[in-house]
Write an enzyme that holds these catalytic residues in place. Structure first.
Site, PDB file in Angstrom:
ATOM      1  N   LYS A  53       0.837  -1.173  -0.245  1.00 12.31           N
ATOM      2  CA  LYS A  53       0.028   0.122   0.058  1.00 12.31           C
ATOM      3  C   LYS A  53       0.940   1.244   0.113  1.00 12.31           C
ATOM      4  CE  LYS A  53      -3.767  -2.447   2.046  1.00 12.31           C
ATOM      5  NZ  LYS A  53      -4.502  -2.821   3.222  1.00 12.31           N
ATOM      6  N   GLN A  97      -5.085  -1.969   9.212  1.00 12.88           N
ATOM      7  CA  GLN A  97      -4.875  -3.167   8.649  1.00 12.88           C
ATOM      8  C   GLN A  97      -5.408  -4.408   9.424  1.00 12.88           C
ATOM      9  OE1 GLN A  97      -3.673  -3.715   5.676  1.00 12.88           O
ATOM     10  NE2 GLN A  97      -4.107  -5.914   5.689  1.00 12.88           N
ATOM     11  N   ASP A 120     -11.478   2.378   3.418  1.00  9.76           N
ATOM     12  CA  ASP A 120     -11.755   0.741   3.288  1.00  9.76           C
ATOM     13  C   ASP A 120     -13.096   0.536   2.847  1.00  9.76           C
ATOM     14  OD1 ASP A 120      -9.693  -1.156   3.623  1.00  9.76           O
ATOM     15  OD2 ASP A 120      -9.593  -0.718   5.857  1.00  9.76           O
TER      16      ASP A 120
HETATM   17  N1  GUN Z   1      -7.020  -7.269   5.941  1.00 18.26           N
HETATM   18  C1  GUN Z   1      -7.215  -7.998   4.676  1.00 18.26           C
HETATM   19  N2  GUN Z   1      -8.011  -7.337   3.743  1.00 18.26           N
HETATM   20  C2  GUN Z   1      -7.984  -6.078   4.268  1.00 18.26           C
HETATM   21  C3  GUN Z   1      -8.643  -4.747   3.832  1.00 18.26           C
HETATM   22  O1  GUN Z   1      -8.835  -4.677   2.769  1.00 18.26           O
HETATM   23  N3  GUN Z   1      -8.572  -3.744   4.529  1.00 18.26           N
HETATM   24  C4  GUN Z   1      -7.842  -3.603   5.834  1.00 18.26           C
HETATM   25  N4  GUN Z   1      -8.032  -2.498   6.557  1.00 18.26           N
HETATM   26  N5  GUN Z   1      -7.594  -4.780   6.479  1.00 18.26           N
HETATM   27  C5  GUN Z   1      -7.548  -5.999   5.485  1.00 18.26           C
END
Ligand code: GUN
Length: 285
Positions: A53, A97, A120
């Site tokens: 990211k 996350q 998200d």
């Molecule tokens: N963990 C696995 N996929 C995601 C996601 O799309 N966003 C977040 N914040 N955590 C994750």
């Protein structure tokens, strides 16, 4: 029939060029999109995702801020950090996350993020806005799936869509996005009786169960569009999806591979949501 491959890597690359151009335009107006990512603990997979990211932000000309917190952090400390970021005008997107340690209430964390920075699309306000078809941050993987279909020229209105899996992150919201685009949507899950009866009706089949090679050719209608959201390791440790690719690709009309299918779209749509959030601040102030 041998399926046409939907190349997520290529489509993601094309979208990223468009996003980078819009970021540059926004920067010339004095706003640089900024994404804050909070990583709690030292989960290996989470760290890999977070690094990707950050890298994507750099590539697209956005700012990124990584905040690392230890595994044993108290819930209040995490919530206080989120509140601080909610007030930070250089940050347009906040992402915690997942998963987070068990002693922290995940819902509380998600609901503390300002809905205006919830890139998200996990906050109940954004979920509600998505359900009612209002302007919202759409969750990144479901959104990425819709963009893949759009870019491939696959029409959705009136199609039978079957979603296998009902997670809050993928299964539930992707069904809603298809419904918003006038598909007839069926959800299947671990308690579904006679899965095949449903999946064989699918013009578009979305597999999001997290079980390697779960969807076989016998589940798929000839010529169907098959979207594989799974990221699993098989017995040999090789990356594989929820769909038995070799046999299903002989029967489907279109199929997404793993890797290079849905995966590259998720971070791309996160970048898009961060850009959208930053652009919306211009209209707000
Ligand atoms: N963990 C696995 N996929 C995601 C996601 O799309 N966003 C977040 N914040 N955590 C994750």
């Amino acid at each position: 029939m041998t399926a046409q491959i939907i190349n997520g890597k290529e489509i993601a690359a094309k979208k990223r060029i468009e996003i980078a151009e819009k970021v540059a335009a926004l920067k010339s107006q004095g706003v640089t999109p900024g994404l804050a990512v909070i990583l709690v603990g030292n989960n290996h997979a989470s760290r890999t995702y977070v690094t990707s990211k950050e890298k994507a932000c750099q590539e697209l000309g956005m700012n990124s801020l990584l905040i690392e917190m230890s595994e044993d952090i108290q819930e209040e400390e995490l919530l206080a950090k989120i509140e601080e970021l909610n007030e930070d005008s250089t940050i347009h997107g906040i992402l915690v996350q997942l998963p987070i340690p068990k002693h922290i209430d995940e819902s509380k964390v998600i609901e503390t993020i300002s809905p205006l920075k919830d890139v998200d699309g996990f906050h109940p306000i954004n979920i509600g806005r998505m359900m009612t078809g209002q302007n919202a941050f759409l969750p990144c993987t479901p959104y990425g799936i819709m963009v893949l279909l759009e870019e491939t020229g696959i029409a959705i209105a009136g199609k039978n869509v079957v979603v296998v899996g009902r997670s809050n992150i993928v299964g539930k919201p992707v069904g809603q996005l298809f419904l918003n685009q006038h598909a007839t949507v069926t959800y299947c899950h671990s308690k579904t009786k006679d899965l095949k009866l449903h999946t064989k009706q699918a013009d578009i089949l979305v597999a999001a169960v997290g079980i390697p090679n779960f969807i076989k050719a016998e589940h798929v209608k000839e010529g169907a569009v098959v979207i594989d959201v799974g990221i699993n390791r098989n017995e040999a440790g090789k990356l594989c999806g929820d769909v038995a690719f070799d046999e299903v690709s002989e029967k489907a009309g279109y199929i997404t591979p793993v890797p290079k299918g849905v995966g590259p779209m998720t971070i791309t749509m996160l970048m898009y949501n961060t850009l959208k959030s930053a652009a919306e601040t211009i209209n707000r102030y």
